[in-house]
Design a protein around this motif. Structure first.
Motif, short mmCIF file in Angstrom:
data_model
loop_
_atom_site.label_atom_id
_atom_site.label_comp_id
_atom_site.label_asym_id
_atom_site.label_seq_id
_atom_site.Cartn_x
_atom_site.Cartn_y
_atom_site.Cartn_z
N SER A 187 0.70 -1.40 0.12
CA SER A 187 0.14 0.09 -0.10
C SER A 187 1.06 1.40 -0.19
O SER A 187 0.26 2.29 -0.29
N LYS A 229 -1.98 3.91 -0.57
CA LYS A 229 -3.41 3.41 -0.84
C LYS A 229 -3.96 2.81 0.48
O LYS A 229 -3.52 1.88 1.19
N ASP A 275 -9.37 1.65 -0.29
CA ASP A 275 -9.03 2.20 -1.83
C ASP A 275 -8.58 3.86 -2.01
O ASP A 275 -8.94 4.18 -3.16
N ARG A 316 -6.69 7.06 -2.16
CA ARG A 316 -5.36 7.44 -2.37
C ARG A 316 -4.80 8.76 -1.74
O ARG A 316 -5.61 9.68 -1.56
#
Length: 162
Positions: A123, A135, A139, A141
């Motif tokens: 991530s 991330k 999900d 960002r």
């Protein structure tokens, strides 16, 4: 067959923050609530922008938004900025770990945010230019524009995760 937009042959106006209305001058076709998406999201900020309906039907590709009239270009840019908004992390406030799930509280250019990271090796992505992309478990960002510009405490908190 996909239509390519190479210049001011369309008028594009804002429908709301993300959606656009598109009118083709030559054919007279009008579309409402169109979504703009980058075909190359990381490298193509202004080039090859797909215009699509809410059902995913592709109606046209803008080769370069700088070739549009000023108002249309501004509408497309605003729509893309809203859709691809990535909060920029200014500093790390708190990090904790429990059962291999990391809870991070950070200050961003959009305020203080708390999020979870389930697998920090997958991530947290350092990039060659000093940026770091993150991330979270949902999900979402986040971006650190330049890791060297973080305060020393934030750098120390993040360093073991890189």
């Amino acid at each position: 067959m996909i239509n390519y937009i190479d210049g001011p042959e369309v008028r594009i106006t804002q429908s709301n923050d993300i959606f656009l209305n598109v009118e083709f001058y030559f054919s007279g076709e009008k579309y409402e609530d169109i979504e703009a998406r980058r075909l190359f999201p990381k490298s193509g900020a202004a080039k090859y922008i797909m215009l699509m309906t809410h059902t995913g039907e592709n109606i046209a590709v803008i080769r370069d938004i700088t070739c549009l009239d000023e108002d249309s270009a501004a509408a497309v840019k605003h729509s893309l900025d809203e859709y691809y908004m990535i909060p920029k992390i200014k500093r790390f406030i708190k990090m904790s770990e429990k059962f291999c799930i990391w809870m991070w509280t950070v200050e961003t250019d959009h305020g203080i945010i708390t999020f979870e990271i389930r697998n920090h090796t997958a991530s947290v992505k350092p990039l060659y230019d000093g940026r770091v992309l993150i991330k979270d478990a949902n999900d979402n960002r986040y971006e650190i524009p330049d890791i060297k510009k973080l305060d020393k405490r934030s750098q120390a908190m993040l360093d073991p995760k890189l």
